[in-house]
Design an enzyme around this catalytic site. Structure first.
Site, short mmCIF file in Angstrom:
data_model
loop_
_atom_site.label_atom_id
_atom_site.label_comp_id
_atom_site.label_asym_id
_atom_site.label_seq_id
_atom_site.Cartn_x
_atom_site.Cartn_y
_atom_site.Cartn_z
N LYS A 22 -53.65 32.40 15.68
CA LYS A 22 -52.52 32.16 16.58
C LYS A 22 -52.97 31.42 17.83
CE LYS A 22 -51.42 35.01 19.74
NZ LYS A 22 -50.89 35.93 20.78
N ASN A 23 -54.11 31.84 18.38
CA ASN A 23 -54.55 31.26 19.66
C ASN A 23 -55.14 29.86 19.51
OD1 ASN A 23 -53.70 33.49 21.09
ND2 ASN A 23 -55.68 34.51 21.02
N ARG A 92 -46.82 33.74 27.26
CA ARG A 92 -47.56 33.06 28.31
C ARG A 92 -48.11 31.71 27.87
NH1 ARG A 92 -49.19 35.26 32.76
NH2 ARG A 92 -50.99 33.88 32.73
N CYS A 116 -48.56 40.18 33.13
CA CYS A 116 -48.27 40.75 31.82
C CYS A 116 -48.90 42.13 31.77
CB CYS A 116 -48.82 39.85 30.71
SG CYS A 116 -50.61 39.82 30.60
N ARG A 121 -53.59 37.29 35.14
CA ARG A 121 -53.84 36.00 34.49
C ARG A 121 -53.17 34.84 35.22
NH1 ARG A 121 -53.66 36.68 27.98
NH2 ARG A 121 -51.87 38.03 28.22
N ASP A 304 -60.30 40.86 23.24
CA ASP A 304 -59.24 41.12 22.25
C ASP A 304 -59.69 42.06 21.14
OD1 ASP A 304 -57.41 39.61 23.58
OD2 ASP A 304 -57.41 37.92 22.19
N ILE A 326 -62.93 41.51 31.56
CA ILE A 326 -62.04 40.36 31.56
C ILE A 326 -60.70 40.68 32.21
CG2 ILE A 326 -60.98 38.56 30.13
CD1 ILE A 326 -64.04 38.56 30.06
N ARG A 396 -46.37 39.80 17.39
CA ARG A 396 -46.76 38.59 18.13
C ARG A 396 -48.08 38.03 17.61
NH1 ARG A 396 -48.25 39.68 23.26
NH2 ARG A 396 -48.59 37.44 23.37
#
Length: 417
Positions: A22-23, A92, A116, A121, A304, A326, A396
């Site tokens: 996805k990213n 985002r 978020c 971020r 993640d 992070i 998502r």
């Protein structure tokens, strides 16, 4: 609204096909704005965020059609240069329209994404870089309004290696006049994949995957067909599933070189990760050993994967320490894991997990995408039944996860609230 019902305790076995990242898909879809033409993007996962990006492109005047894991995008009739709040607030990554619109059309109006669940971020580095490239930027009523006759190459140092910031500036620089240097750039595989797509379109980019990226601007780009890389976080999540259930799962289509840090930590716990064909066979043990983790930008341990690894450590033999470096707010899954009996204490950005023999099923609430995955990982090893609410977060970033788990032997079903 849906929820997942999971009865844990089964040893999962079989094969699972890892989908596209996805990213990587989202910035590549945004990059289609850099040239007027018809694009075919392959291995695109059928996810809520992908459809939101498709709606954004359609709002701008582009054609968007999704079928058979392919996104078909036509940018010949783009006529709107505004990404509205209603779309940006749900995803985002919509901010990734800013660089391409500004570079191609000389103007862009994009809603500020705001905060978020897992942290603020901010996009200040995106804006700083575009200003160094000659853009005139003002903030008006919650929107970034940017203009530039033509962006110019510049040397840009990023205070932190932001992924979306690197991607936005790399896309903008592809059509800028002159050469742009991005220093302290993000090195994630998704950044490299975007660079690969841009190069296929005719961009001149060197150094993607390293801390300094050089982009020599060109006058125009062309449309392409391009296939997205496999999703390393989905692969890492199923690795944790194999580990926590003591199972044996073969991940098909993933790339081991993108998973070095998670694999090193999993092997430290006693879990085996063996190359087989075009994938990896992950074999769990009767009970993993504790291991410490500190999240870092790539090639370090990914933030993640932090929540999923924490779930694994909840039943590990010994005590583990997880440091989140992070995002400041990424321990919201801890309260839910405690409801399952996990022994976790948190102080600032550090969580200490004392492993227990068995988690217990409980009603749980998902708070964000990766927290959703972590609760599923935990529930698969828990005694009794777990109900996970608000799984729209899961949709998502994971395509048909419950179906993939069912094929591995898991007792999991999706039901309406």
């Amino acid at each position: 609204m849906d929820k997942l019902i999971i009865r844990g305790g089964k040893r999962l076995k079989g094969e699972v096909e890892i989908g596209g990242a996805k990213n990587a898909a989202l910035p590549i879809m945004a990059a289609c704005l850099l040239s007027s033409g018809n694009y075919t993007i392959e291995r695109v996962p059928n996810l809520r965020d992908v459809m939101t990006m498709g709606r954004l492109l359609a709002h701008l005047g582009a054609g968007f059609h999704y079928e058979g894991k392919k996104a078909f995008i036509s940018t010949e009739k783009v006529k709107v240069f505004e990404a509205p709040y209603d779309l940006v607030r749900t995803m985002r990554a919509s901010i990734l329209a800013l660089g391409p619109l500004l570079a191609k059309f000389g103007r862009a109006k994009v809603s500020l994404p705001g905060g978020c669940a897992i942290g603020a971020r901010p996009i200040n580095l995106h804006l700083m870089g575009l200003e160094r490239m000659g853009a005139d930027i003002v903030l008006e009523s919650g929107y970034v309004v940017a203009r530039a006759k033509r962006l110019k190459g510049a040397s840009i140092y990023l205070d932190t290696p932001t992924v979306t910031g690197t991607e936005n500036l790399m896309m903008a620089a592809a059509l800028a006049k002159g050469t742009t240097l991005l220093e302290n750039a993000a090195r994630e595989p998704e950044v490299v994949d975007l660079a690969g797509a841009l190069i296929a379109m005719g961009a001149k980019i060197r150094g993607a995957g390293e801390s300094v990226i050089e982009i020599e601007g060109v006058d125009e780009l062309k449309s392409v067909e391009y296939a997205v890389i496999p999703d390393r976080i989905e692969a890492g999540t199923f690795m944790a599933v194999a580990g926590i259930t003591g199972g044996e799962i073969t991940l098909k289509g993933c790339r081991r070189e993108h998973l070095d840090a998670p694999i090193m930590k999993l092997e430290e716990t006693g879990i085996s990760c063996e190359n087989v064909g075009n994938g990896i066979r992950v074999s769990g043990t009767s009970r993993p050993k504790a291991a410490d983790v500190k999240t870092m930008p790539y090639p370090g341990f990914p933030t993640d994967m932090q929540a999923q690894f924490m779930s694994l450590m909840c039943i590990a033999e010994g005590t583990s320490i997880i440091k989140e470096m992070i995002f400041e707010n990424r321990f919201m899954h801890v309260a839910e894991l405690r409801r399952m009996g996990a022994a976790i204490t948190v102080e600032g950005g550090t969580a200490t997990i004392k492993g227990i023999a068995r988690l217990r099923g409980a009603p749980l609430m998902a708070t964000d995408l990766r927290a959703s995955a972590s609760l599923i990982v935990a529930a698969l090893a828990a005694k009794g039944e777990t109900a996970i609410h608000r799984i729209y977060h899961l949709d998502r970033g994971y395509e048909k996860m419950e179906e993939k788990l069912q094929k591995l032997g898991a007792d999991v079903r999706r039901v309406k609230e």
